[in-house]
Design an enzyme around this catalytic site. Structure first.
Site, PDB file in Angstrom:
ATOM      1  N   HIS A 152       4.422   6.334   1.757  1.00 30.76           N
ATOM      2  CA  HIS A 152       3.689   5.269   2.445  1.00 30.76           C
ATOM      3  C   HIS A 152       2.716   4.576   1.505  1.00 30.76           C
ATOM      4  O   HIS A 152       2.452   3.382   1.659  1.00 30.76           O
ATOM      5  CB  HIS A 152       2.944   5.836   3.654  1.00 30.76           C
ATOM      6  CG  HIS A 152       3.816   6.071   4.844  1.00 30.76           C
ATOM      7  ND1 HIS A 152       3.495   5.648   6.116  1.00 30.76           N
ATOM      8  CD2 HIS A 152       5.020   6.679   4.964  1.00 30.76           C
ATOM      9  CE1 HIS A 152       4.459   5.991   6.970  1.00 30.76           C
ATOM     10  NE2 HIS A 152       5.394   6.624   6.275  1.00 30.76           N
ATOM     11  N   ASP A 153       2.164   5.312   0.550  1.00 30.26           N
ATOM     12  CA  ASP A 153       1.258   4.707  -0.425  1.00 30.26           C
ATOM     13  C   ASP A 153       2.028   3.793  -1.376  1.00 30.26           C
ATOM     14  O   ASP A 153       1.689   2.626  -1.553  1.00 30.26           O
ATOM     15  CB  ASP A 153       0.528   5.803  -1.218  1.00 30.26           C
ATOM     16  CG  ASP A 153      -0.504   5.226  -2.177  1.00 30.26           C
ATOM     17  OD1 ASP A 153      -1.114   4.190  -1.848  1.00 30.26           O
ATOM     18  OD2 ASP A 153      -0.706   5.812  -3.252  1.00 30.26           O
TER      19      ASP A 153
END
Length: 329
Positions: free
Chosen positions: A70-71
């Site tokens: 997600h980062d």
């Protein structure tokens, strides 16, 4: 003509996004052992904290692995997913990230590193190292993590939900998934390999209940899903259930193994994005290979994680090294 303009607009958007991500897609400035001199014990410290956490909370392995994904998929691997916001307007509070857990573990690792080597190890690197260490802790593969990332200062609520450039949804079809990976310089093999990370972790019923109860809006089930599996899931998940969860890899969701691929090939992938991997010849062939005697999944997973860890990185004098992962210096 208007349709042509739309297509042209989408094409131009993709070009812009590609240029943004490919600017550092090769991970210039990253290297294995970046902290060898500045913080020799860095990786040992991360590993020790994660080992202690996994001994008491192994269910955090999936969310902590997913946090790196997600980062990296939003603004590159810059720790932007960790930033808090007084008005809840950072990435962390965007709908696709509300299911992430383990931010306090990242804080715990950061605290230990700041004690040993103040102002040296970035939060972005911590997220990457933690992803590797939770994989190893759940009997998965070890890979050498490239480090040297610096932390970004921008984190926007809108980014993860922006069409085309945001995080791919759990309901994405194979075309959308391939496009999303390609925009970030990753290929179709990376897509299917990294999807294998679903071997650990859980998903809330709300992420897949339409497949059980209302697939086309007619109160029907997803015809691509094994009916016996649907019956079993219906016992667990009632319509509009927002709190119950199911294991992504029933039976071994705390163990990193190849059983995810076995389930999906038997039409028992929990999410639509899992089932979609059967709709492409390349991803389907890999899934079958991953369940065979000569599987290369463990080795491939490390390779794809390294590739993902290079997306849009900040290095050198870019960004900063945050003292606290949840806020800018």
């Amino acid at each position: 003509m208007a349709g042509g303009m739309n297509l042209f607009g989408i094409f131009m958007l993709q070009i812009i996004v590609l240029s943004l991500f490919s600017l550092h897609a090769e991970g210039q400035g990253l290297k294995v052992g970046f902290y060898k001199k500045s913080c020799p014990q860095a990786e040992v410290i991360v590993s020790k904290v994660i080992s202690d956490v996994m001994a008491v909370a192994p269910s955090l392995s999936g969310p902590l692995l997913r946090m790196h994904f997600h980062d990296c998929f939003i603004r590159g691997c810059d720790g932007s997913v960790l930033l808090d916001s007084p008005t809840n307007q950072s990435e962390k509070f965007s709908p696709p990230n509300l299911s992430l857990r383990g931010f306090n573990i990242i804080d715990r690792v950061k605290l230990a590193l700041e004690k040993a080597c103040p102002d040296v190890v970035s939060c972005a690197d911590i997220v990457a190292l933690v992803a590797r260490d939770v994989t190893v802790a759940t009997k998965g593969p070890f890979w050498e993590v490239e480090t040297g990332r610096r932390d970004g200062n921008v984190s926007l609520f809108i980014d993860p939900i922006t069409p085309v450039t945001g995080l791919p949804s759990f309901a994405s079809n194979i075309s959308v998934l391939k496009q999303s990976w390609a925009l970030r310089g990753l290929n179709t093999k990376d897509l299917v390999v990294l999807s294998g990370g679903h071997t650990i972790g859980i998903s809330h019923c709300s992420s897949f209940d339409s497949r059980l109860y209302n697939f086309t809006g007619e109160g029907d089930t997803d015809p691509t899903m094994d009916p016996n599996y649907i019956a079993r899931l219906k016992l667990k998940c009632k319509p509009n259930d927002l709190t119950t969860f199911a294991e992504l890899d029933p039976g071994s969701f705390k163990t990193f193994d190849d059983s995810y691929f076995k389930l999906v090939t038997k039409r028992r992938g929990l999410l639509q994005s899992d089932a979609a991997l059967l709709d492409d010849p390349e991803t389907r062939a890999y899934m079958i290979q991953a369940t065979s005697e000569g599987s290369t999944f463990f080795k491939d997973f490390g390779v794809s994680m390294v590739s993902m860890g290079r997306i849009g990185v900040l290095t050198g004098s870019q960004g900063e090294i945050r003292k606290v992962c949840t806020k800018r210096n």
